[in-house]
Structure formats: C-alpha cells, structure tokens
Write a protein that holds these residues in place. Structure first.
Motif, PDB file in Angstrom:
ATOM      1  N   ALA A 188       0.858  -1.179   0.000  1.00 35.89           N
ATOM      2  CA  ALA A 188       0.000   0.000   0.000  1.00 35.89           C
ATOM      3  C   ALA A 188       0.896   1.232   0.000  1.00 35.89           C
ATOM      4  N   TRP A 189       0.325   2.355  -0.411  1.00 32.48           N
ATOM      5  CA  TRP A 189       1.015   3.635  -0.352  1.00 32.48           C
ATOM      6  C   TRP A 189       0.702   4.297   0.987  1.00 32.48           C
ATOM      7  N   VAL A 190       1.720   4.869   1.584  1.00 40.35           N
ATOM      8  CA  VAL A 190       1.601   5.437   2.929  1.00 40.35           C
ATOM      9  C   VAL A 190       1.792   6.944   2.867  1.00 40.35           C
ATOM     10  N   GLY A 191       0.888   7.669   3.545  1.00 35.08           N
ATOM     11  CA  GLY A 191       1.009   9.110   3.706  1.00 35.08           C
ATOM     12  C   GLY A 191       1.204   9.453   5.168  1.00 35.08           C
ATOM     13  N   PRO A 192       1.229  10.734   5.506  1.00 37.27           N
ATOM     14  CA  PRO A 192       1.484  11.144   6.893  1.00 37.27           C
ATOM     15  C   PRO A 192       0.389  10.739   7.873  1.00 37.27           C
ATOM     16  N   HIS A 193      -0.774  10.317   7.362  1.00 38.56           N
ATOM     17  CA  HIS A 193      -1.882   9.936   8.245  1.00 38.56           C
ATOM     18  C   HIS A 193      -2.226   8.449   8.147  1.00 38.56           C
ATOM     19  N   GLY A 194      -1.376   7.677   7.474  1.00 29.45           N
ATOM     20  CA  GLY A 194      -1.624   6.246   7.366  1.00 29.45           C
ATOM     21  C   GLY A 194      -1.703   5.804   5.925  1.00 29.45           C
ATOM     22  N   PHE A 195      -2.312   4.651   5.702  1.00 20.30           N
ATOM     23  CA  PHE A 195      -2.420   4.122   4.345  1.00 20.30           C
ATOM     24  C   PHE A 195      -3.285   5.037   3.490  1.00 20.30           C
ATOM     25  N   ALA A 196      -2.763   5.371   2.316  1.00 23.18           N
ATOM     26  CA  ALA A 196      -3.404   6.375   1.472  1.00 23.18           C
ATOM     27  C   ALA A 196      -3.916   5.780   0.167  1.00 23.18           C
ATOM     28  N   SER A 197      -4.042   4.446   0.118  1.00 25.01           N
ATOM     29  CA  SER A 197      -4.496   3.804  -1.110  1.00 25.01           C
ATOM     30  C   SER A 197      -5.180   2.498  -0.757  1.00 25.01           C
ATOM     31  N   PRO A 198      -5.900   1.904  -1.724  1.00 25.14           N
ATOM     32  CA  PRO A 198      -6.354   0.525  -1.510  1.00 25.14           C
ATOM     33  C   PRO A 198      -5.147  -0.406  -1.388  1.00 25.14           C
ATOM     34  N   TRP A 199      -5.405  -1.630  -0.960  1.00 23.91           N
ATOM     35  CA  TRP A 199      -4.333  -2.618  -0.893  1.00 23.91           C
ATOM     36  C   TRP A 199      -3.916  -3.032  -2.294  1.00 23.91           C
ATOM     37  N   CYS A 200      -2.641  -3.297  -2.462  1.00 22.09           N
ATOM     38  CA  CYS A 200      -2.117  -3.724  -3.756  1.00 22.09           C
ATOM     39  C   CYS A 200      -1.604  -5.157  -3.618  1.00 22.09           C
ATOM     40  N   GLU A 201      -2.417  -6.131  -4.028  1.00 27.25           N
ATOM     41  CA  GLU A 201      -1.990  -7.531  -3.996  1.00 27.25           C
ATOM     42  C   GLU A 201      -1.248  -7.834  -5.296  1.00 27.25           C
ATOM     43  N   ASN A 202      -0.171  -8.620  -5.181  1.00 23.08           N
ATOM     44  CA  ASN A 202       0.642  -8.863  -6.378  1.00 23.08           C
ATOM     45  C   ASN A 202       1.366 -10.197  -6.295  1.00 23.08           C
ATOM     46  N   PHE A 203       1.657 -10.728  -7.467  1.00 21.70           N
ATOM     47  CA  PHE A 203       2.326 -12.018  -7.606  1.00 21.70           C
ATOM     48  C   PHE A 203       3.522 -11.845  -8.549  1.00 21.70           C
ATOM     49  N   GLU A 204       4.726 -12.095  -8.047  1.00 21.13           N
ATOM     50  CA  GLU A 204       5.925 -12.024  -8.869  1.00 21.13           C
ATOM     51  C   GLU A 204       6.138 -13.342  -9.616  1.00 21.13           C
ATOM     52  N   HIS A 205       6.704 -13.229 -10.801  1.00 19.35           N
ATOM     53  CA  HIS A 205       7.088 -14.405 -11.587  1.00 19.35           C
ATOM     54  C   HIS A 205       8.579 -14.288 -11.894  1.00 19.35           C
ATOM     55  N   LYS A 206       9.375 -15.188 -11.333  1.00 13.70           N
ATOM     56  CA  LYS A 206      10.834 -15.077 -11.417  1.00 13.70           C
ATOM     57  C   LYS A 206      11.480 -16.021 -12.423  1.00 13.70           C
ATOM     58  N   LYS A 207      10.798 -17.072 -12.824  1.00 10.71           N
ATOM     59  CA  LYS A 207      11.399 -18.003 -13.782  1.00 10.71           C
ATOM     60  C   LYS A 207      11.478 -17.363 -15.175  1.00 10.71           C
ATOM     61  N   LEU A 208      12.489 -17.745 -15.924  1.00 13.58           N
ATOM     62  CA  LEU A 208      12.750 -17.119 -17.224  1.00 13.58           C
ATOM     63  C   LEU A 208      11.641 -17.368 -18.229  1.00 13.58           C
ATOM     64  N   MET A 209      11.025 -18.568 -18.156  1.00 12.55           N
ATOM     65  CA  MET A 209      10.053 -18.942 -19.184  1.00 12.55           C
ATOM     66  C   MET A 209       8.697 -19.260 -18.552  1.00 12.55           C
ATOM     67  N   VAL A 210       7.705 -19.477 -19.410  1.00 11.39           N
ATOM     68  CA  VAL A 210       6.358 -19.767 -18.943  1.00 11.39           C
ATOM     69  C   VAL A 210       6.323 -21.100 -18.216  1.00 11.39           C
ATOM     70  N   ASP A 211       5.249 -21.291 -17.452  1.00 10.29           N
ATOM     71  CA  ASP A 211       5.041 -22.525 -16.684  1.00 10.29           C
ATOM     72  C   ASP A 211       6.138 -22.765 -15.657  1.00 10.29           C
ATOM     73  N   ASP A 212       6.731 -21.652 -15.155  1.00  6.99           N
ATOM     74  CA  ASP A 212       7.785 -21.739 -14.131  1.00  6.99           C
ATOM     75  C   ASP A 212       8.956 -22.601 -14.578  1.00  6.99           C
ATOM     76  N   CYS A 213       9.340 -22.489 -15.840  1.00  4.34           N
ATOM     77  CA  CYS A 213      10.484 -23.216 -16.375  1.00  4.34           C
ATOM     78  C   CYS A 213      11.695 -22.285 -16.494  1.00  4.34           C
ATOM     79  N   GLY A 214      12.872 -22.887 -16.454  1.00  2.63           N
ATOM     80  CA  GLY A 214      14.091 -22.125 -16.632  1.00  2.63           C
ATOM     81  C   GLY A 214      14.661 -21.614 -15.326  1.00  2.63           C
TER      82      GLY A 214
END
Length: 297
Positions: A188-214
């Motif tokens: 989330a983004w934070v301002g001087p009074h607390g969280f200043a945005s909706p929650w940002c859920e996210n999923f990283e993909h680190k493998k080089l190729m599709v289907d988690d290969c490589g």
C-alpha cells in the motif's frame, strides 16, 4: 509541477516521461558509475549532476530507490522539503532483513524459522548441524545470485561453499527454513496519516520462461491489482500502520509472503520503495503519475 527524481540506479525513466507528458517539469539525477556516465534517457529527460543543488527548485522530490543518500535526504525532509520515499530508518526494514523480521515480530506477525549470518563458515556449520532445507536471502543491494532456494541441506552447503570460494561479498544474509506454498505479496502507499491507497496484492514471476520453467531471474513480470479488502493485508500489513506513521515512512510498503496449504502467510521480506517492475504496472492503474504523491504530502 516541478519534480526532482533522485534515482541512483536509473530505474525511473518511464515515470519521468509519463510526468512530462502530463505537463510536469522533470529533473532527473542518476549516479554515474566509475567506468563512465550512464546514458539511459539521454535526450529525453533533463539530467542533473548534483541533486542537492535542485532541492529548492522542486515541488516534489521522488525517491525510486532506498539504498543510497538516505541519511542526507532525511536531513532535507526534516527541514520540510517535499521528499516522497522511504527514510533511513524504514529503508533498513528491507536492506537488513533481520530488522524487518524484528518489526513484524514486534507486531505479533507469525514468522518462519530463520537465522542471520555474516560468515559463510558459520552458515555452513548451521546447515550441517540442522540438516534442514533453507532459502538464502542477502542483505542490502547485493548480487541477486545470492538469493537461492535450495533443494536440500547438501545443495545449500554446496552453494555457500561456492560463494565463499568465488569471493562473493555480502554484508549479511538470512537463511529461512524452506516453506512450500504460494508466494504472494501485499502493499500500500503510505502518507502522513496512514495508508493512502487501496491494498495492492501482487504475484511475482521469477522463472525465465512460462510454466515456471528455466532459471530464476530478478523478476520476469508481476500480476498486480488494487483491492479495498485483503485478508493478507489484515494479517501482515494493517498491524503496522501506526508504526509506519510514527516512523515517518512515505511511499510504498510491501510484504512478500509464502502462504502454506493451511492458508497461513509466512513473511519473507519487506519492500520499502516502489518495486520494479510493479511500479511501472501500477502507473497504468493510477489516475495520474505524480500529482497524487504531492497531495498525500
């Protein structure tokens, strides 16, 4: 609006161009390397050599990174300059992973088993004595190849001995017990009074190729969405809101976790800055590129 972007690693060209397309004046500081000047963005954005000389000019000072200049920037922020980014204290939650884990533990967030090391020999002895499967994560702005998910104790020992033999230097690293599950993060983004945005859920993909290969990469891409409700945020991020405000953190904060087969999230690490490439994706979701940052200050 006049925006000074203090960007040692030359990450924010897209942000600069988007801001300029919306009518902002942008000055961009990049830290040149000993081997020569970085040419990223030449002819596209006005570059400056010394960011300090442009602080009085700026309506907004944006920090895409948190690895250098933090102590100096804290002094400017304390004098009332419009700095939007982490401070030296909250940057350590990411740069020193043990500090980040201590912050979570102090707010009653459950943690997986892990140990901090500053010596390869001690880490090797630890793995041999416990015979566990571990994930290695380095501290600071270290070589990404030092992040490693082992296949077992012998594999982890082999990698530790290889890093020692090849002279891989790192200020410290944490060995966390391997936890099978799904990797996810919430921020989330934070301002001087607390969280200043909706929650940002996210999923990283680190493998080089599709289907988690490589092989693993730093990151190949990220799936991102904003949501008003997040069970994950309720467990690992919402408990930190008051502390983030007291600590003076501005900008993005993100906690990455492994969620096990019982639905329990086990924190891995903080990100106390815009993530890459997630920030480029977020910009496409935002109503404006930078004006909301200035408003939150």
């Amino acid at each position: 609006m006049k925006i000074l972007v203090i960007d040692p690693s030359a990450l924010a060209l897209d942000f600069c161009l988007r801001s300029m397309s919306e009518g902002a004046q942008v000055r961009w500081f990049i830290r040149n390397k000993p081997e020569g000047q970085i040419t990223v963005g030449d002819g596209l954005v006005q570059k400056v050599q010394h960011w300090e000389q442009h602080m009085n000019w700026a309506d907004l000072v944006f920090l895409p990174d948190n690895a250098v200049y933090m102590a100096d920037l804290d002094k400017w922020a304390q004098r009332g300059y419009p700095v939007y980014g982490a401070n030296n204290f909250t940057a350590q939650w990411e740069l020193d992973r043990q500090v980040g884990m201590d912050v979570l533990a102090a707010h009653d967030v459950k943690l997986m088993e892990g140990e901090t090391f500053h010596s390869y020999d001690k880490a090797i002895a630890y793995v041999k004595s416990t015979m566990g499967r571990y994930v290695s994560k380095p501290f600071g702005d270290a070589d990404r190849s030092l992040s490693y998910v082992s296949k077992g104790p012998a594999d982890m020992v082999y990698m530790l001995e290889k890093w020692k033999r090849t002279g891989k230097r790192v200020p410290g690293f944490i060995l966390q017990k391997f936890q099978p599950g799904i990797e996810m993060a919430v921020g989330a983004w934070v301002g001087p009074h607390g969280f200043a945005s909706p929650w940002c859920e996210n999923f990283e993909h680190k493998k080089l190729m599709v289907d988690d290969c490589g092989p693993n990469t730093g990151e190949m891409g990220t799936v991102v969405y904003y949501t008003e409700k997040s069970k994950l945020a309720d467990k690992v991020l919402a408990p930190l809101e008051d502390y983030l405000v007291r600590a003076g953190h501005m900008g993005f904060v993100d906690v990455a976790v492994i969620i096990d087969d019982k639905g329990v999230p086990w924190p891995l690490e903080f990100t106390m800055r815009p993530g890459w490439p997630i920030f480029n994706i977020q910009q496409q979701l935002h109503r404006s590129t930078a004006s909301w940052m200035l408003e939150s200050l």
